[in-house]
Design an enzyme around this catalytic site. Structure first.
Site, PDB file in Angstrom:
ATOM      1  N   GLY A 105     178.478  17.988  34.273  1.00 47.60           N
ATOM      2  CA  GLY A 105     178.215  16.977  33.454  1.00 47.60           C
ATOM      3  C   GLY A 105     178.390  17.832  32.709  1.00 47.60           C
ATOM      4  O   GLY A 105     178.864  17.334  31.384  1.00 47.60           O
TER       5      GLY A 105
ATOM      6  N   GLY B 124     142.696  15.046  28.528  1.00 45.75           N
ATOM      7  CA  GLY B 124     141.814  15.340  29.595  1.00 45.75           C
ATOM      8  C   GLY B 124     142.738  14.577  31.395  1.00 45.75           C
ATOM      9  O   GLY B 124     144.014  14.615  31.067  1.00 45.75           O
ATOM     10  N   GLY B 125     141.560  14.035  31.567  1.00 44.24           N
ATOM     11  CA  GLY B 125     142.435  12.988  32.820  1.00 44.24           C
ATOM     12  C   GLY B 125     142.654  12.048  32.286  1.00 44.24           C
ATOM     13  O   GLY B 125     143.858  11.263  32.812  1.00 44.24           O
TER      14      GLY B 125
ATOM     15  N   ILE C 188     174.491   6.466  32.702  1.00 45.29           N
ATOM     16  CA  ILE C 188     175.325   6.047  31.511  1.00 45.29           C
ATOM     17  C   ILE C 188     174.543   4.354  31.484  1.00 45.29           C
ATOM     18  O   ILE C 188     173.994   3.446  32.025  1.00 45.29           O
ATOM     19  CB  ILE C 188     176.933   5.337  31.903  1.00 45.29           C
ATOM     20  CG1 ILE C 188     177.205   6.255  32.798  1.00 45.29           C
ATOM     21  CG2 ILE C 188     176.851   4.858  31.035  1.00 45.29           C
ATOM     22  CD1 ILE C 188     178.073   7.462  32.215  1.00 45.29           C
TER      23      ILE C 188
ATOM     24  N   PHE D  38     179.177   4.630  27.395  1.00 47.63           N
ATOM     25  CA  PHE D  38     180.547   5.616  27.227  1.00 47.63           C
ATOM     26  C   PHE D  38     179.369   6.337  28.512  1.00 47.63           C
ATOM     27  O   PHE D  38     178.229   6.919  28.272  1.00 47.63           O
ATOM     28  CB  PHE D  38     179.731   6.461  26.054  1.00 47.63           C
ATOM     29  CG  PHE D  38     180.884   7.550  24.781  1.00 47.63           C
ATOM     30  CD1 PHE D  38     181.911   6.839  25.010  1.00 47.63           C
ATOM     31  CD2 PHE D  38     180.963   8.697  26.354  1.00 47.63           C
ATOM     32  CE1 PHE D  38     183.000   7.950  25.137  1.00 47.63           C
ATOM     33  CE2 PHE D  38     181.572   9.969  25.921  1.00 47.63           C
ATOM     34  CZ  PHE D  38     182.908   9.245  25.396  1.00 47.63           C
TER      35      PHE D  38
ATOM     36  N   GLU E 145     173.209  14.324  26.255  1.00 45.91           N
ATOM     37  CA  GLU E 145     173.454  15.135  25.346  1.00 45.91           C
ATOM     38  C   GLU E 145     173.788  16.545  24.714  1.00 45.91           C
ATOM     39  O   GLU E 145     174.145  17.540  24.296  1.00 45.91           O
ATOM     40  CB  GLU E 145     173.101  14.202  23.752  1.00 45.91           C
ATOM     41  CG  GLU E 145     173.360  12.786  23.831  1.00 45.91           C
ATOM     42  CD  GLU E 145     173.849  12.231  22.898  1.00 45.91           C
ATOM     43  OE1 GLU E 145     174.318  12.673  21.360  1.00 45.91           O
ATOM     44  OE2 GLU E 145     173.428  10.619  23.021  1.00 45.91           O
TER      45      GLU E 145
ATOM     46  N   PRO F 189     179.304  11.803  39.458  1.00 44.14           N
ATOM     47  CA  PRO F 189     178.724  12.953  40.298  1.00 44.14           C
ATOM     48  C   PRO F 189     179.055  14.530  40.075  1.00 44.14           C
ATOM     49  O   PRO F 189     178.029  15.203  40.529  1.00 44.14           O
ATOM     50  CB  PRO F 189     179.245  11.768  41.451  1.00 44.14           C
ATOM     51  CG  PRO F 189     179.664  10.852  40.618  1.00 44.14           C
ATOM     52  CD  PRO F 189     180.405  10.790  39.605  1.00 44.14           C
TER      53      PRO F 189
HETATM   54  C1  LIG Z   1     168.286   9.432  31.517  1.00 42.68           C
HETATM   55  C2  LIG Z   1     170.201   9.506  31.356  1.00 42.68           C
HETATM   56  C3  LIG Z   1     171.533   9.152  30.441  1.00 42.68           C
HETATM   57  C4  LIG Z   1     172.099   9.568  30.126  1.00 42.68           C
HETATM   58  N1  LIG Z   1     172.665   8.929  29.520  1.00 42.68           N
HETATM   59  C5  LIG Z   1     173.889   9.332  29.752  1.00 42.68           C
HETATM   60  C6  LIG Z   1     175.347   8.360  28.901  1.00 42.68           C
HETATM   61  O1  LIG Z   1     174.906   7.177  28.236  1.00 42.68           O
HETATM   62  N2  LIG Z   1     176.601   8.872  29.225  1.00 42.68           N
HETATM   63  C7  LIG Z   1     177.258  10.485  29.438  1.00 42.68           C
HETATM   64  O2  LIG Z   1     177.959  10.090  29.916  1.00 42.68           O
HETATM   65  N3  LIG Z   1     176.075  10.624  30.611  1.00 42.68           N
HETATM   66  C8  LIG Z   1     173.820  10.582  30.109  1.00 42.68           C
HETATM   67  N4  LIG Z   1     173.764  11.311  31.116  1.00 42.68           N
HETATM   68  C9  LIG Z   1     173.349  12.789  31.688  1.00 42.68           C
HETATM   69  C10 LIG Z   1     172.988  13.684  31.230  1.00 42.68           C
HETATM   70  O3  LIG Z   1     174.384  14.082  29.261  1.00 42.68           O
HETATM   71  C11 LIG Z   1     173.820  15.081  31.852  1.00 42.68           C
HETATM   72  O4  LIG Z   1     172.803  14.589  33.276  1.00 42.68           O
HETATM   73  C12 LIG Z   1     173.588  15.898  30.799  1.00 42.68           C
HETATM   74  O5  LIG Z   1     174.805  16.429  29.952  1.00 42.68           O
HETATM   75  C13 LIG Z   1     173.706  16.741  32.244  1.00 42.68           C
HETATM   76  O6  LIG Z   1     174.860  17.682  32.924  1.00 42.68           O
HETATM   77  P1  LIG Z   1     174.534  16.878  34.423  1.00 42.68           P
HETATM   78  O7  LIG Z   1     173.264  16.726  34.720  1.00 42.68           O
HETATM   79  O8  LIG Z   1     176.080  17.578  35.351  1.00 42.68           O
HETATM   80  O9  LIG Z   1     173.692  18.835  34.845  1.00 42.68           O
HETATM   81  P2  LIG Z   1     174.751  20.484  34.914  1.00 42.68           P
HETATM   82  O10 LIG Z   1     176.219  20.439  34.421  1.00 42.68           O
HETATM   83  O11 LIG Z   1     175.431  19.897  36.176  1.00 42.68           O
HETATM   84  O12 LIG Z   1     173.899  21.538  34.542  1.00 42.68           O
HETATM   85  C14 LIG Z   1     172.652  21.679  35.504  1.00 42.68           C
HETATM   86  C15 LIG Z   1     172.648  23.088  34.797  1.00 42.68           C
HETATM   87  O13 LIG Z   1     173.161  23.661  34.930  1.00 42.68           O
HETATM   88  C16 LIG Z   1     173.228  24.622  34.036  1.00 42.68           C
HETATM   89  N5  LIG Z   1     174.859  25.379  33.384  1.00 42.68           N
HETATM   90  C17 LIG Z   1     175.641  24.386  33.487  1.00 42.68           C
HETATM   91  N6  LIG Z   1     176.173  25.263  32.922  1.00 42.68           N
HETATM   92  C18 LIG Z   1     176.121  25.965  32.481  1.00 42.68           C
HETATM   93  C19 LIG Z   1     176.494  26.842  32.465  1.00 42.68           C
HETATM   94  N7  LIG Z   1     177.713  27.634  31.961  1.00 42.68           N
HETATM   95  N8  LIG Z   1     175.785  28.535  30.956  1.00 42.68           N
HETATM   96  C20 LIG Z   1     174.466  28.468  31.722  1.00 42.68           C
HETATM   97  N9  LIG Z   1     173.752  26.929  32.385  1.00 42.68           N
HETATM   98  C21 LIG Z   1     174.455  26.070  32.307  1.00 42.68           C
HETATM   99  C22 LIG Z   1     172.673  23.273  32.689  1.00 42.68           C
HETATM  100  O14 LIG Z   1     171.779  23.904  31.230  1.00 42.68           O
HETATM  101  C23 LIG Z   1     171.363  22.608  33.712  1.00 42.68           C
HETATM  102  O15 LIG Z   1     170.443  23.377  33.436  1.00 42.68           O
HETATM  103  C24 LIG Z   1     172.173  10.905  31.151  1.00 42.68           C
HETATM  104  C25 LIG Z   1     171.662  11.630  31.863  1.00 42.68           C
HETATM  105  C26 LIG Z   1     169.933  10.818  31.641  1.00 42.68           C
HETATM  106  C27 LIG Z   1     169.409  11.383  32.658  1.00 42.68           C
END
Ligand SMILES: Cc1cc2nc3c(=O)[nH]c(=O)nc-3n(C[C@H](O)[C@H](O)[C@H](O)COP(=O)(O)OP(=O)(O)OC[C@H]3O[C@@H](n4cnc5c(N)ncnc54)[C@H](O)[C@@H]3O)c2cc1C
Length: 393
Positions: free
Chosen positions: A130, A351-352, A156, A122, A375, A127
């Site tokens: 999120g 520990g280690g 993803i 999904f 999520e 980039p």
């Molecule tokens: C291993 C892995 C698997 C994943 N699988 C999927 C997948 O299958 N499908 C998919 O669509 N996505 C997937 N993701 C993406 C994941 O859901 C996002 O990384 C996550 O939702 C955060 O989005 P971002 O990385 O763009 O961070 P950002 O949204 O850029 O956030 C960066 C920081 O800013 C904070 N922040 C942002 N807005 C606010 C606000 N309004 N108030 C306070 N703090 C805020 C956030 O909490 C975070 O600490 C995956 C990520 C990883 C690492």
């Protein structure tokens, strides 16, 4: 704690045995080599785990989301990579088809997904966005009988395995009009966002090389790019313009699933520490006899218990058709923090050895961080909880 019915308890025990006997022996190797555990996933498919919450007419087991959550807890206790492959396979891959697909889409796609013969991803995250999905920049333009997709998705899960069949992506299909707004599509920055099924192998759709992650090394995660990727018009999933609302509901459910997985991770850390603290001797006695160690483990157990209680509550409400959004956010937040806090303490108690990658607690230490991000980050959960209290967030 809610007592489990015999049916749920049997399922929990079956998955626990499978996790200990089949998953645990190969977990460190797949983690070290960053390999996808095809054989484990095939066996999980044969057991019916990928079909747990779907009706039998689509190849499912006729169970519910709580059954899935129990399975995720037991797998998460042993190997988070395997657990998240199931979580994403069911919650993000198959569930959107089941909830929003046409009868034809369900008949065509669900049986293989429910049997674990196929996986789907999904694609929401990009980039440039999120947490703020209104930043979606991927576009899908109508051209005759097709959608033509351009853009990129990021991080993803399950998008590039040998058995991945398709990815469902969110894309901007136009501008949101007043009518769409009143339908409750939520935010979206004035964009009309829809969801579209893109089969792997579609010309112009590229699954880029896998990430080099901190953890979840045996789970499959890729960036995706779309350059004039053309799919038939009927690949639209759900109503046009409902993409934003639909994926929000998928994420609400996914939070309960991640909470269950995280509870398993938190419990796995406790179980490893109880064993280790009784065996490891220091200054002439087992370290379990030092109260600072036994209290630390007791605190870990309390966190796992609270996390489980929270996800049971959220899952029960969801299955009963009651509002569960706030409970899902609370469960997701406290369980992911419990997993991370327990993993940190578990490595300290080891520990280690706790710093050696092949130790289960070291794997939990690396794996658990993403639970506080995926999520919906902890901050996003706080935003949702604050909103439920009528606070501006
Ligand atoms: C291993 C892995 C698997 C994943 N699988 C999927 C997948 O299958 N499908 C998919 O669509 N996505 C997937 N993701 C993406 C994941 O859901 C996002 O990384 C996550 O939702 C955060 O989005 P971002 O990385 O763009 O961070 P950002 O949204 O850029 O956030 C960066 C920081 O800013 C904070 N922040 C942002 N807005 C606010 C606000 N309004 N108030 C306070 N703090 C805020 C956030 O909490 C975070 O600490 C995956 C990520 C990883 C690492």
């Amino acid at each position: 704690m809610t007592e489990l019915t015999t049916e749920y308890e049997d399922l929990r025990k079956t998955v626990r045995d499978f996790a200990e006997q089949v998953v645990a022996p190969v977990a460190a190797e797949h983690d070290r080599d960053h390999t996808f555990p095809y054989d484990v996933i095939r066996q999980m498919g044969d057991m019916g785990l990928f079909g747990l919450p779907f009706p039998e007419e689509y190849g499912g087991m006729g169970g519910d989301y709580f059954a899935l959550a129990l399975a995720l807890e037991e797998l998460g206790r042993i190997d988070q990579s395997v657990a998240v492959t199931l979580e994403a396979g069911v919650g993000l891959g198959a569930m959107p088809i089941y909830k929003f697909g046409t009868e034809e889409q369900k008949q065509a796609l669900l049986p293989d997904l429910a049997a674990g013969r196929a996986l789907a991803g999904f694609g929401l995250t990009e980039p440039g966005c999120g947490s703020d999905a209104s930043g979606t920049a991927t576009t899908a333009k109508e051209d005759g009988d097709s959608w033509v997709i351009n853009g990129a998705k990021q991080f993803i899960t399950n998008s590039g395995t040998d058995i991945t069949r398709f990815v469902t992506v969110t894309a901007v299909t136009g501008t949101r009009d007043g009518r769409a707004s009143r339908r409750g599509d939520g935010a979206g920055g004035g964009k009309e966002i829809s969801t579209i099924i893109v089969p792997n192998g579609t010309p112009g759709f590229t699954v880029e090389p896998a990430y080099n992650k901190v953890g979840w090394n045996a789970s499959d995660t890729h960036p995706l790019s779309f350059s004039d990727a053309r799919v038939p018009r009927e690949n639209l999933l759900g109503e046009r313009g409902r993409g934003y609302a639909n994926f929000l509901s998928i994420l609400d459910e996914g939070r309960v699933a991640i909470a269950a997985l995280a509870t398993g991770a938190a419990q796995g850390c406790v179980d490893e520490c109880v064993k280790y603290a009784k065996e490891r001797r220091s200054f002439g006695k087992p370290i379990a006899e030092y109260q600072s160690v036994s209290f630390a483990i007791a605190r870990m157990e309390a966190r796992a218990f609270a996390a489980r209680t929270a996800y049971y509550e959220a899952a029960h409400k969801m299955v009963a058709g009651k509002p569960f959004k706030k409970e899902a956010s609370i469960a997701k937040m406290i369980s992911s923090e419990a997993a991370m806090d327990n993993a940190r303490m578990a490595t300290q108690i080891h520990g280690g050895y706790g710093f050696m990658n092949e130790y289960p607690v070291a794997r939990h230490y690396r794996d658990s961080k993403i639970l506080e991000v995926g999520e919906g980050t902890t901050e996003v959960q706080l935003m949702l909880i604050a909103r439920s209290l009528g606070l501006p967030a």
